[in-house]
Motif scaffolding. Sequence first.
Motif, PDB file in Angstrom:
ATOM      1  N   LEU A 112      61.174  25.048  33.792  1.00  0.00           N
ATOM      2  CA  LEU A 112      60.231  23.947  33.673  1.00  0.00           C
ATOM      3  C   LEU A 112      58.824  24.528  33.784  1.00  0.00           C
ATOM      4  O   LEU A 112      58.551  25.304  34.711  1.00  0.00           O
ATOM      5  CB  LEU A 112      60.470  22.922  34.780  1.00  0.00           C
ATOM      6  CG  LEU A 112      59.591  21.687  34.772  1.00  0.00           C
ATOM      7  CD1 LEU A 112      59.860  20.853  33.519  1.00  0.00           C
ATOM      8  CD2 LEU A 112      59.843  20.864  36.017  1.00  0.00           C
ATOM      9  N   VAL A 113      57.956  24.194  32.840  1.00  0.00           N
ATOM     10  CA  VAL A 113      56.572  24.671  32.897  1.00  0.00           C
ATOM     11  C   VAL A 113      55.623  23.485  33.005  1.00  0.00           C
ATOM     12  O   VAL A 113      55.917  22.387  32.526  1.00  0.00           O
ATOM     13  CB  VAL A 113      56.191  25.554  31.686  1.00  0.00           C
ATOM     14  CG1 VAL A 113      57.035  26.802  31.633  1.00  0.00           C
ATOM     15  CG2 VAL A 113      56.282  24.795  30.384  1.00  0.00           C
ATOM     16  N   GLU A 114      54.504  23.711  33.644  1.00  0.00           N
ATOM     17  CA  GLU A 114      53.468  22.706  33.840  1.00  0.00           C
ATOM     18  C   GLU A 114      52.240  23.088  33.021  1.00  0.00           C
ATOM     19  O   GLU A 114      52.042  24.274  32.719  1.00  0.00           O
ATOM     20  CB  GLU A 114      53.087  22.623  35.326  1.00  0.00           C
ATOM     21  CG  GLU A 114      54.215  22.213  36.241  1.00  0.00           C
ATOM     22  CD  GLU A 114      54.655  20.770  36.037  1.00  0.00           C
ATOM     23  OE1 GLU A 114      53.836  19.950  35.580  1.00  0.00           O
ATOM     24  OE2 GLU A 114      55.823  20.457  36.331  1.00  0.00           O
ATOM     25  N   PRO A 115      51.390  22.128  32.675  1.00  0.00           N
ATOM     26  CA  PRO A 115      50.162  22.457  31.956  1.00  0.00           C
ATOM     27  C   PRO A 115      49.331  23.468  32.742  1.00  0.00           C
ATOM     28  O   PRO A 115      49.185  23.350  33.958  1.00  0.00           O
ATOM     29  CB  PRO A 115      49.420  21.114  31.859  1.00  0.00           C
ATOM     30  CG  PRO A 115      50.490  20.089  31.962  1.00  0.00           C
ATOM     31  CD  PRO A 115      51.519  20.688  32.884  1.00  0.00           C
ATOM     32  N   GLN A 117      50.184  26.586  33.213  1.00  0.00           N
ATOM     33  CA  GLN A 117      51.034  27.672  33.700  1.00  0.00           C
ATOM     34  C   GLN A 117      51.076  28.796  32.667  1.00  0.00           C
ATOM     35  O   GLN A 117      51.241  28.559  31.480  1.00  0.00           O
ATOM     36  CB  GLN A 117      52.442  27.167  33.964  1.00  0.00           C
ATOM     37  CG  GLN A 117      53.399  28.242  34.458  1.00  0.00           C
ATOM     38  CD  GLN A 117      54.785  27.683  34.729  1.00  0.00           C
ATOM     39  OE1 GLN A 117      54.970  26.483  34.918  1.00  0.00           O
ATOM     40  NE2 GLN A 117      55.772  28.565  34.749  1.00  0.00           N
ATOM     41  N   HIS A 135      51.327  21.610  27.789  1.00  0.00           N
ATOM     42  CA  HIS A 135      52.113  20.410  28.075  1.00  0.00           C
ATOM     43  C   HIS A 135      53.169  20.743  29.114  1.00  0.00           C
ATOM     44  O   HIS A 135      53.579  21.884  29.262  1.00  0.00           O
ATOM     45  CB  HIS A 135      52.829  19.905  26.811  1.00  0.00           C
ATOM     46  CG  HIS A 135      51.900  19.682  25.660  1.00  0.00           C
ATOM     47  ND1 HIS A 135      51.095  18.583  25.569  1.00  0.00           N
ATOM     48  CD2 HIS A 135      51.639  20.423  24.570  1.00  0.00           C
ATOM     49  CE1 HIS A 135      50.385  18.655  24.469  1.00  0.00           C
ATOM     50  NE2 HIS A 135      50.692  19.766  23.838  1.00  0.00           N
ATOM     51  N   ARG A 136      53.637  19.706  29.783  1.00  0.00           N
ATOM     52  CA  ARG A 136      54.764  19.856  30.699  1.00  0.00           C
ATOM     53  C   ARG A 136      56.034  19.805  29.872  1.00  0.00           C
ATOM     54  O   ARG A 136      56.166  19.004  28.950  1.00  0.00           O
ATOM     55  CB  ARG A 136      54.755  18.710  31.702  1.00  0.00           C
ATOM     56  CG  ARG A 136      55.837  18.814  32.747  1.00  0.00           C
ATOM     57  CD  ARG A 136      55.629  17.703  33.781  1.00  0.00           C
ATOM     58  NE  ARG A 136      56.423  17.966  34.962  1.00  0.00           N
ATOM     59  CZ  ARG A 136      57.681  17.559  35.122  1.00  0.00           C
ATOM     60  NH1 ARG A 136      58.265  16.851  34.173  1.00  0.00           N
ATOM     61  NH2 ARG A 136      58.341  17.849  36.228  1.00  0.00           N
ATOM     62  N   GLY A 137      56.967  20.673  30.186  1.00  0.00           N
ATOM     63  CA  GLY A 137      58.232  20.652  29.467  1.00  0.00           C
ATOM     64  C   GLY A 137      59.167  21.748  29.925  1.00  0.00           C
ATOM     65  O   GLY A 137      58.822  22.583  30.753  1.00  0.00           O
ATOM     66  N   ARG A 138      60.361  21.730  29.360  1.00  0.00           N
ATOM     67  CA  ARG A 138      61.373  22.735  29.674  1.00  0.00           C
ATOM     68  C   ARG A 138      61.469  23.692  28.490  1.00  0.00           C
ATOM     69  O   ARG A 138      61.512  23.274  27.339  1.00  0.00           O
ATOM     70  CB  ARG A 138      62.721  22.054  29.934  1.00  0.00           C
ATOM     71  CG  ARG A 138      63.742  22.995  30.542  1.00  0.00           C
ATOM     72  CD  ARG A 138      64.883  22.256  31.188  1.00  0.00           C
ATOM     73  NE  ARG A 138      64.536  21.286  32.216  1.00  0.00           N
ATOM     74  CZ  ARG A 138      64.257  21.600  33.487  1.00  0.00           C
ATOM     75  NH1 ARG A 138      64.271  22.843  33.876  1.00  0.00           N
ATOM     76  NH2 ARG A 138      63.961  20.659  34.352  1.00  0.00           N
ATOM     77  N   LEU A 159      59.006  24.000  23.859  1.00  0.00           N
ATOM     78  CA  LEU A 159      59.265  23.184  25.031  1.00  0.00           C
ATOM     79  C   LEU A 159      59.861  21.851  24.581  1.00  0.00           C
ATOM     80  O   LEU A 159      59.506  21.336  23.520  1.00  0.00           O
ATOM     81  CB  LEU A 159      57.970  22.874  25.784  1.00  0.00           C
ATOM     82  CG  LEU A 159      57.133  24.035  26.289  1.00  0.00           C
ATOM     83  CD1 LEU A 159      55.864  23.509  26.946  1.00  0.00           C
ATOM     84  CD2 LEU A 159      57.917  24.892  27.259  1.00  0.00           C
TER      85      LEU A 159
END
Length: 163
Positions: A112-115, A117, A135-138, A159
Amino acid sequence: MTADTTRAGDRSGPGDDAAERVLAWVVRHATRLGEAAPVPLRRIRVSTAEVAVDVEWSPAQARPGAPPGPAAAAEEAAVAQEEGMWIRSPMVGTFYRSREPGAPPFVEVGDLVEPGQQVGIVEAMKLMNAVQAEHRGRVSEITARDGSPVQYEEPLLSLVPAD
């Protein structure tokens, strides 16, 4: 947008006036470009020698009151068509998945990544440039190989939206 044209020790040479005129021209036109775009500019990078200008706009964040331009509409349609969101190379260079050889990669498939990162590095002209998620996403797919050359806007990893 401003430019700092101060030189260390205020040393002036015969070519300094020409360089200052070119810099003033670039700043003036970059400001116009930024004001005319339907989305805010994220970054303008100017190189010397054989002059190269790299302009990057913020993704699909229209200015308040500005009509969406064709580029923004096309980008939104492309994102809607794809299942995931792509993190793309911000420049031409060599892509690295970790800080140094042998170190663990910044991200793996499933992470999972966050904006903001960091998800990789693109080395260009001996400079290490962080690649960050917007963006936030996997992470669903990593398309760029570690140590491989990449082009501007080339997809590096995908993502999928996360809960």
